[in-house]
Design a protein around this motif. Structure first.
Motif, short mmCIF file in Angstrom:
data_model
loop_
_atom_site.label_atom_id
_atom_site.label_comp_id
_atom_site.label_asym_id
_atom_site.label_seq_id
_atom_site.Cartn_x
_atom_site.Cartn_y
_atom_site.Cartn_z
N ARG A 38 -11.71 -3.83 0.83
CA ARG A 38 -11.31 -3.63 2.08
C ARG A 38 -12.28 -4.25 3.17
NH1 ARG A 38 -8.11 0.77 2.77
NH2 ARG A 38 -7.38 1.81 0.69
N ARG A 126 -9.96 -0.67 -9.90
CA ARG A 126 -8.63 -0.92 -10.64
C ARG A 126 -8.94 -1.60 -11.99
NH1 ARG A 126 -7.29 0.88 -6.50
NH2 ARG A 126 -5.84 0.71 -5.38
N ARG A 153 -2.43 11.82 0.76
CA ARG A 153 -2.95 10.53 1.67
C ARG A 153 -2.56 10.90 3.23
NH1 ARG A 153 -5.25 5.58 -0.17
NH2 ARG A 153 -7.04 7.02 -0.33
N ARG A 171 1.96 -1.49 -2.44
CA ARG A 171 0.55 -2.17 -2.93
C ARG A 171 0.54 -1.87 -4.46
NH1 ARG A 171 -4.72 0.39 -1.77
NH2 ARG A 171 -3.63 1.85 -0.64
N ASP A 175 -0.71 -4.95 -6.85
CA ASP A 175 -2.10 -4.74 -7.47
C ASP A 175 -1.48 -4.66 -9.21
OD1 ASP A 175 -3.45 -4.64 -5.27
OD2 ASP A 175 -3.51 -2.36 -5.23
N GLN A 178 -3.87 -6.72 -11.75
CA GLN A 178 -5.50 -6.16 -12.17
C GLN A 178 -5.61 -4.65 -12.46
OE1 GLN A 178 -4.37 -7.27 -9.07
NE2 GLN A 178 -5.58 -6.20 -7.48
#
Ligand code: ADP
Ligand code: CDP
Length: 207
Positions: A38, A126, A153, A171, A175, A178
């Motif tokens: 991030r 991850r 969230r 997302r 992702d 990984q």
């Protein structure tokens, strides 16, 4: 008891809250790898860089080093005297981070920082159990349906549940590479549990 405990999982599955609880119970630090992805994303966005271009991003990170501070109550990320932490969970960073995390050079930049940390600690992300700490003796992987994760969230973001759910699913897809659970990880569906229930499930396995 301890060396390294890894807690991986999909977006908003509870990794950082659970890791913080487990780490505090054990009296060790926890390490939030996602914050480094991030931070790279935030700095790239602020510098108006093309997030798909590794060389410019790596130059930027090399010129102004970023440091992860693995406090037990909540990790913080610093760039020099600037505390980046409160700017890392914006929707803008959420939407850009997977592109940055797909760059092998950025993954190496994150992994090198994590591997330099003194044991013991709890590491969440991850690929903590698969790629970064494959020899960790205790591995966990958190899941929950996209709807449940979006509802959780939504309490931390301005958008509504359907918009957050769509972003989480996008997302998760970006992702996927990984995000495979380690073969020796215990997979925990956090859907039917509360936070303490997940923490206790993990602590029970460690004793
Ligand atoms: P991640 O680090 O995977 O993105 P967080 O730790 O930020 O996830 O958790 C997302 C939110 O879900 C937090 O507000 C957390 O308190 C909440 N939450 C609610 N119930 C649970 C549960 N059963 N397990 C994990 N997190 C939960
Ligand atoms: O929990 P959430 O997905 O919201 O956030 P995070 O754990 O901070 O991860 C943010 C992003 O960083 C993920 O969407 C991945 O793109 C990337 N990431 C990764 O690739 N590998 C990790 N070990 C941790 C995070």
């Amino acid at each position: 008891l301890l060396m390294i405990v890894t807690i991986d999982g999909v977006a908003a599955s509870g990794k950082s809250s659970v890791s913080s609880g487990v780490a505090q119970a054990l009296g060790v630090p926890y390490v939030s790898s996602g914050l480094l992805y991030r931070a790279a994303t935030l700095l790239g966005l602020e510098a108006d860089l093309d997030l798909r271009g590794a060389p410019d991003l790596l130059n930027l990170l090399g010129a102004h080093p970023v440091r992860l501070e693995p406090l037990a109550g909540g990790n913080r990320v610093w760039q020099g005297e600037r505390d980046l932490t409160d700017d890392l969970h914006s929707t803008r960073v959420d939407r850009g981070v997977s592109v940055v995390a797909a760059l092998p050079e950025v993954r190496e930049w994150v992994d090198a920082q994590l591997r330099a940390l003194p044991e013991p600690f709890v590491a969440e992300g991850r690929d903590m159990g698969t790629n970064v700490f494959p020899h960790a003796p205790h591995k966990f992987y958190l899941t929950a349906s996209a709807r449940i994760r979006a509802e959780r969230r939504a309490r931390e973001r301005p958008e509504d549940v359907p918009a957050i759910e769509a972003d989480l699913q996008r997302r998760d897809e970006l992702d996927t590479v990984q995000s495979a659970p380690a073969p020796d990880a215990l997979v925990i569906d956090t859907g039917p549990l509360d936070l303490q229930g997940v923490i206790d499930t993990i602590l029970t396995r460690l004793h």
